[in-house]
Design a protein around this motif. Structure first.
Motif, PDB file in Angstrom:
ATOM      1  N   ASP A 106      49.837  38.321  42.647  1.00  8.64           N
ATOM      2  CA  ASP A 106      49.932  37.803  41.276  1.00  8.64           C
ATOM      3  C   ASP A 106      50.469  36.374  41.226  1.00  8.64           C
ATOM      4  O   ASP A 106      49.969  35.540  40.474  1.00  8.64           O
ATOM      5  CB  ASP A 106      50.817  38.710  40.417  1.00  8.64           C
ATOM      6  N   GLU A 107      51.478  36.095  42.017  1.00  6.03           N
ATOM      7  CA  GLU A 107      52.088  34.764  42.002  1.00  6.03           C
ATOM      8  C   GLU A 107      51.094  33.690  42.434  1.00  6.03           C
ATOM      9  O   GLU A 107      50.998  32.624  41.811  1.00  6.03           O
ATOM     10  CB  GLU A 107      53.321  34.750  42.910  1.00  6.03           C
ATOM     11  N   THR A 108      50.344  33.957  43.485  1.00  5.17           N
ATOM     12  CA  THR A 108      49.360  32.988  43.971  1.00  5.17           C
ATOM     13  C   THR A 108      48.271  32.770  42.919  1.00  5.17           C
ATOM     14  O   THR A 108      47.907  31.632  42.617  1.00  5.17           O
ATOM     15  CB  THR A 108      48.743  33.470  45.300  1.00  5.17           C
ATOM     16  N   ARG A 109      47.766  33.867  42.371  1.00  6.69           N
ATOM     17  CA  ARG A 109      46.729  33.766  41.329  1.00  6.69           C
ATOM     18  C   ARG A 109      47.225  32.939  40.153  1.00  6.69           C
ATOM     19  O   ARG A 109      46.551  32.011  39.697  1.00  6.69           O
ATOM     20  CB  ARG A 109      46.310  35.150  40.847  1.00  6.69           C
ATOM     21  N   LYS A 110      48.421  33.243  39.663  1.00  8.08           N
ATOM     22  CA  LYS A 110      48.973  32.529  38.510  1.00  8.08           C
ATOM     23  C   LYS A 110      49.143  31.045  38.815  1.00  8.08           C
ATOM     24  O   LYS A 110      48.855  30.196  37.967  1.00  8.08           O
ATOM     25  CB  LYS A 110      50.313  33.144  38.098  1.00  8.08           C
ATOM     26  N   GLY A 111      49.590  30.715  40.013  1.00  5.19           N
ATOM     27  CA  GLY A 111      49.783  29.314  40.397  1.00  5.19           C
ATOM     28  C   GLY A 111      48.479  28.534  40.431  1.00  5.19           C
ATOM     29  O   GLY A 111      48.413  27.400  39.944  1.00  5.19           O
ATOM     30  N   ASN A 125      37.487  35.881  37.708  1.00  6.45           N
ATOM     31  CA  ASN A 125      37.339  36.753  38.870  1.00  6.45           C
ATOM     32  C   ASN A 125      38.594  36.626  39.731  1.00  6.45           C
ATOM     33  O   ASN A 125      38.958  35.521  40.120  1.00  6.45           O
ATOM     34  CB  ASN A 125      36.093  36.335  39.661  1.00  6.45           C
ATOM     35  N   PRO A 126      39.260  37.728  40.049  1.00  5.56           N
ATOM     36  CA  PRO A 126      40.514  37.642  40.801  1.00  5.56           C
ATOM     37  C   PRO A 126      40.337  37.504  42.311  1.00  5.56           C
ATOM     38  O   PRO A 126      41.322  37.409  43.037  1.00  5.56           O
ATOM     39  CB  PRO A 126      41.194  38.971  40.474  1.00  5.56           C
ATOM     40  N   GLY A 127      39.115  37.482  42.803  1.00  8.10           N
ATOM     41  CA  GLY A 127      38.883  37.377  44.242  1.00  8.10           C
ATOM     42  C   GLY A 127      39.435  36.083  44.812  1.00  8.10           C
ATOM     43  O   GLY A 127      39.345  35.022  44.196  1.00  8.10           O
ATOM     44  N   ALA A 128      40.022  36.173  45.996  1.00  8.29           N
ATOM     45  CA  ALA A 128      40.642  35.013  46.626  1.00  8.29           C
ATOM     46  C   ALA A 128      39.633  33.913  46.924  1.00  8.29           C
ATOM     47  O   ALA A 128      39.977  32.731  46.837  1.00  8.29           O
ATOM     48  CB  ALA A 128      41.366  35.434  47.900  1.00  8.29           C
ATOM     49  N   VAL A 129      38.389  34.256  47.266  1.00 11.15           N
ATOM     50  CA  VAL A 129      37.393  33.220  47.548  1.00 11.15           C
ATOM     51  C   VAL A 129      37.220  32.328  46.318  1.00 11.15           C
ATOM     52  O   VAL A 129      37.276  31.099  46.416  1.00 11.15           O
ATOM     53  CB  VAL A 129      36.036  33.827  47.981  1.00 11.15           C
ATOM     54  N   ASP A 130      37.038  32.936  45.151  1.00  7.30           N
ATOM     55  CA  ASP A 130      36.835  32.153  43.937  1.00  7.30           C
ATOM     56  C   ASP A 130      38.091  31.379  43.539  1.00  7.30           C
ATOM     57  O   ASP A 130      38.011  30.221  43.119  1.00  7.30           O
ATOM     58  CB  ASP A 130      36.378  33.053  42.788  1.00  7.30           C
TER      59      ASP A 130
END
Length: 146
Positions: A106-111, A125-130
């Motif tokens: 969550d922290e990485t996504r939010k940042g 899209n929550p995928g790390a690639v995107d």
């Protein structure tokens, strides 16, 4: 001048292995002294996943790219010749699914979303690639703005 690696982890070369072109680019830029700060030549995430899935040696990958400065097709040709390399369809499929299925915490996504001015409302899209693509594009834009 340094460069943000803009080849996505969602890109595959002729072997069909996701992230392998980005790995080649990052290590190539690192040894040319042109990799943007904050980007490892070989990191612990997708880089390690790709090297491990294919049965490669991190040391050998680094040495080959540093010593030969290969084009991407030359790098893939070298990969195919490595002892114990795993390039069967099942291995590549499993690896690609792991790349595409990875979700940041969550922290990485939010940042990443915050830096790009995108609300964290579940619409992306929550995928790390995107998300990593968004992060790269942001970093590229920041470098151009300097």
């Amino acid at each position: 001048m340094s460069y943000v690696p803009l080849i996505s982890s969602g890109t595959a070369g002729p072997l069909g292995v996701l992230h392998l072109p980005r790995l080649w680019l990052k290590v190539s830029l690192e040894y040319a002294g042109k990799l943007a700060s904050g980007y490892p030549g070989i990191g612990k995430g997708y880089d390690a996943m790709t090297i491990g899935a294919l049965g490669l040696s991190e040391h050998a990958v680094r040495d080959f790219i540093k010593g030969h400065k290969p084009t991407y097709p030359q790098f893939e040709a070298w990969v195919k010749k490595q002892p114990g390399v795993k390039l069967d369809k099942a291995t590549i499929y499993k690896h690609n699914a792991a790349i595409l299925g990875y979700i940041h915490d969550d922290e990485t996504r939010k940042g990443i979303l915050s830096a790009s001015g995108i609300p964290d409302d579940g619409s992306v899209n929550p995928g790390a690639v995107d998300l990593n693509n968004l992060d790269d594009w942001y970093e590229f834009h920041q470098a151009l703005s300097k």
